[in-house]
Design an enzyme around this catalytic site. Structure first.
Site: not given
Ligand code: GLA
Length: 389
Positions: A126, A130, A176
């Site tokens: 999503s 996750s 993330d």
């Molecule tokens: C994904 C990637 C992150 C980042 C975002 C966009 O979530 O895992 O490292 O680049 O896209 O901001």
């Protein structure tokens, strides 16, 4: 949730005595999108929803994985004696396997396996990370179960990114895994991805809430245009470097970018680089406003971020665009934007308390009407990083 994974463990693997339980959050990014692999700033926070695990070490070299979210996949079995590499049939287990592989690459090879049951209450695929949640969770479990005491939470983030890049083939940035490993209740993390310097910023939304709208358009980062965007930014940077000594797009101010953009010489690459530069500066400004409790301006910058992601970076699509457009029609919406990689996934909105019900009702109805299936809504809270529960 602890009960749920323990009961799952008992059902699948038998005796749950001695199983330990862990949790790692999901994350939402408030602003600073597609800046983390461009040396820019991000501003994500960990959520109180995430992934739960019940796990028990074994005396032999077997690993057995089971997810209550993918029961049809069944138990995935891997022997630590074989060389670890991604195998399509292993499905979601490639994420924890990537971490075990990455630990070994760093000299922390494990010989004895474990049985593990996972359950996540983050909607899968999503845009709430996750997969990074499973990665950081696995790293945390390895650290606790196998006594790798020197591994810090920042290491867990870096190991997570490394395994995602090298084992699972997605060239993601650090955002993330960092947001998840370093999460702090009621705070967002203002992270400079160039230096990994970070600050916690309290998120005081006064009489408003963070509402996530999930488009239910599934996407996997691997098959999306994510790696292509990254390559486009790298190419744009290379061309800028022919006229200016600069290490990353994140080093440029808007004015500096405008003075060198003609060196890029390709309209698409120019748009991509423009987003990276302006989004980074916008993120720095947005955090300043939030620190002054100016939520309204923070919200406006979220909207500008979305516009840039839609028009210049082109990572939204009609599902996300519908969610944001409809959100902005609701009185009491302070800001709204797509969050995460894009191409489906979620939006995040700041919605005044009294408008939340109306928001869910009217955005939900308009979305169903236009897209043909439902969106899901979650009012979320900001939580801590990984822990034993
Ligand atoms: C994904 C990637 C992150 C980042 C975002 C966009 O979530 O895992 O490292 O680049 O896209 O901001």
């Amino acid at each position: 949730m602890k009960e749920k994974v323990l009961n799952g463990f008992e059902k699948v693997f038998g005796d749950k005595a001695g199983a330990r339980c862990f949790f790692a959050p999901g994350r939402v990014n408030l602003i600073g999108e597609h800046t983390d692999y461009n040396g820019g700033h991000v501003f994500p926070c960990a959520l109180t929803i995430g992934t739960y695990a019940a796990v028990k070490k074994r005396d032999d070299s077997l690993l057995r994985f089971y997810s209550l979210n993918f029961e049809d996949v069944g138990v995935i079995e891997v022997d630590l004696k074989e060389e670890l590499k991604p195998v399509k049939e292993r499905d979601w287990a490639n994420y924890p396997l990537g971490i075990i592989w990455a630990f070994a690459e760093r000299g922390m090879k494990i010989e004895k396996g474990f049985d593990i049951v996972l359950y996540g209450n983050i909607p899968n695929g999503s845009g709430l990370s996750s997969s990074a949640s499973v990665e950081v969770l696995t790293g945390y479990i390895l650290k606790e179960l196998y006594g790798f005491k020197d591994v810090t939470n920042i290491d867990l983030a870096l190991i997570g990114q490394f395994s995602e890049n090298r084992f699972n083939g997605v060239n993601c940035g650090i955002m993330d895994q960092f947001a998840i490993a370093m999460g702090k209740v009621d705070s967002a993390i203002f992270l400079d991805t160039n230096t990994l310097k970070y600050e916690y910023t309290p998120v005081r939304l006064k009489n408003a809430k963070l509402v996530i709208a999930c488009s239910n358009k599934k996407r996997g980062l691997g098959d999306s245009k994510y790696n292509e965007r990254r390559a486009q930014c790298e190419e744009a940077l290379k061309r800028i470097q022919t006229v200016k000594d600069v290490k990353t797009l994140g080093d440029l101010t808007e004015e500096e970018f405008e003075s060198v953009r003609s060196a890029i010489g390709d309209p698409i690459l120019e748009k991509r680089a423009k987003h990276a530069v302006y989004e980074n500066r916008r993120t720095v400004k947005a955090v300043e406003y939030l620190m002054k409790d100016d939520i309204e301006t923070f919200g406006k910058l979220m909207i500008d971020s979305d516009t840039s992601l839609r028009e210049d970076y082109e990572v939204t699509g009609k599902e996300l665009d519908t969610l944001v457009r409809e959100a902005l029609k609701v009185k009491g919406v302070i800001g709204s934007r797509m969050t995460g990689a894009g191409f489906g996934g979620c939006t995040v909105s700041i919605v005044k308390d009294e408008a939340v019900d109306e928001f869910i009702k009217s955005v939900g109805a308009a979305y169903k009407n236009e897209i043909g299936y439902d969106a899901d809504f979650y009012t979320v809270n900001i939580g801590d990083g990984p822990k034993e529960i």
